[in-house]
Motif scaffolding. Structure first.
Motif, short mmCIF file in Angstrom:
data_model
loop_
_atom_site.label_atom_id
_atom_site.label_comp_id
_atom_site.label_asym_id
_atom_site.label_seq_id
_atom_site.Cartn_x
_atom_site.Cartn_y
_atom_site.Cartn_z
N GLU A 48 -12.08 -3.22 11.31
CA GLU A 48 -11.13 -4.03 10.54
C GLU A 48 -11.84 -4.78 9.42
N GLN A 49 -13.02 -5.31 9.72
CA GLN A 49 -13.77 -6.06 8.71
C GLN A 49 -14.18 -5.15 7.55
N GLN A 50 -14.57 -3.90 7.85
CA GLN A 50 -14.95 -2.96 6.79
C GLN A 50 -13.76 -2.67 5.87
N ALA A 51 -12.60 -2.44 6.49
CA ALA A 51 -11.39 -2.17 5.70
C ALA A 51 -11.01 -3.39 4.88
N LEU A 52 -11.07 -4.56 5.50
CA LEU A 52 -10.72 -5.81 4.81
C LEU A 52 -11.63 -6.06 3.62
N ALA A 107 -5.95 3.13 8.03
CA ALA A 107 -7.35 3.20 7.62
C ALA A 107 -8.16 3.80 8.76
N LEU A 108 -8.72 4.97 8.54
CA LEU A 108 -9.57 5.63 9.53
C LEU A 108 -11.02 5.32 9.17
N VAL A 109 -11.64 4.48 9.99
CA VAL A 109 -12.98 3.97 9.69
C VAL A 109 -13.99 4.67 10.59
N PRO A 110 -14.95 5.39 10.01
CA PRO A 110 -15.97 6.06 10.83
C PRO A 110 -16.96 5.04 11.40
N LEU A 111 -17.28 5.18 12.68
CA LEU A 111 -18.26 4.34 13.36
C LEU A 111 -19.49 5.17 13.70
N MET A 112 -20.62 4.52 13.75
CA MET A 112 -21.86 5.16 14.19
C MET A 112 -22.19 6.41 13.37
N THR A 113 -22.08 6.31 12.09
CA THR A 113 -22.39 7.45 11.24
C THR A 113 -22.97 6.94 9.93
N SER A 114 -23.72 7.76 9.27
CA SER A 114 -24.28 7.35 7.98
C SER A 114 -23.22 7.42 6.89
N ARG A 115 -22.15 8.19 7.13
CA ARG A 115 -21.07 8.29 6.15
C ARG A 115 -20.07 7.16 6.42
N ARG A 116 -19.96 6.23 5.52
CA ARG A 116 -19.14 5.04 5.71
C ARG A 116 -17.86 5.05 4.90
N THR A 117 -17.39 6.21 4.51
CA THR A 117 -16.19 6.29 3.69
C THR A 117 -14.95 6.12 4.56
N ILE A 118 -14.12 5.16 4.21
CA ILE A 118 -12.88 4.94 4.92
C ILE A 118 -11.84 5.91 4.38
N ARG A 119 -11.14 6.55 5.28
CA ARG A 119 -10.06 7.46 4.88
C ARG A 119 -8.76 6.67 4.91
N TRP A 120 -8.11 6.53 3.76
CA TRP A 120 -6.86 5.78 3.63
C TRP A 120 -5.70 6.76 3.59
#
Length: 120
Positions: A11-15, A100-113
């Motif tokens: 949530e914090q990443q999306a915010l 917002a689909l937020v990837p966890l534990m990955t080097s790719r930090r792109t949120i899919r909206w």
């Protein structure tokens, strides 16, 4: 689990991304009898409600997409109506709803909206 594995972290990443785009947080984890709204924001007479799903790579529910099924969407619609009833000043705001689909534990930090309207 570490701090990067929690729903709160997602949530914090999306915010942070939304605030960088000029959105102002109105409510976070708002509850009513119908459910919870993860993030409620406003910008330029628009109201944005975001359902955040944080998932690890390879999660079996398509990174959270399957968890946003029709019953969840109906509960969310009722919760949005409840929120707007409590906040009548928002009645004139254009409503937008996103997942917002937020990837966890990955080097790719792109949120899919994803616009929720396309999921219905």
């Amino acid at each position: 689990m570490g701090s990067q594995c929690s729903g709160g972290w997602a949530e914090q990443q999306a915010l942070q991304q939304l605030e960088a785009q000029g959105w102002r947080l109105l409510d976070r984890n708002w509850h009513c009898r119908w459910g919870e709204l993860d993030l409620v924001l406003e910008r330029q007479q628009q109201l944005l409600v975001v359902e955040v799903k944080g998932r690890r790579t390879g999660h079996r529910d398509r990174h959270g997409l399957d968890a946003f099924h029709s019953a969840k969407r109906r509960r969310m619609a009722r919760a949005i109506s409840c929120w707007r009833a409590v906040h009548p000043a928002s009645a004139e705001h254009l409503l937008r709803v996103k997942l917002a689909l937020v990837p966890l534990m990955t080097s790719r930090r792109t949120i899919r909206w994803i616009d929720v309207e396309r999921l219905c």
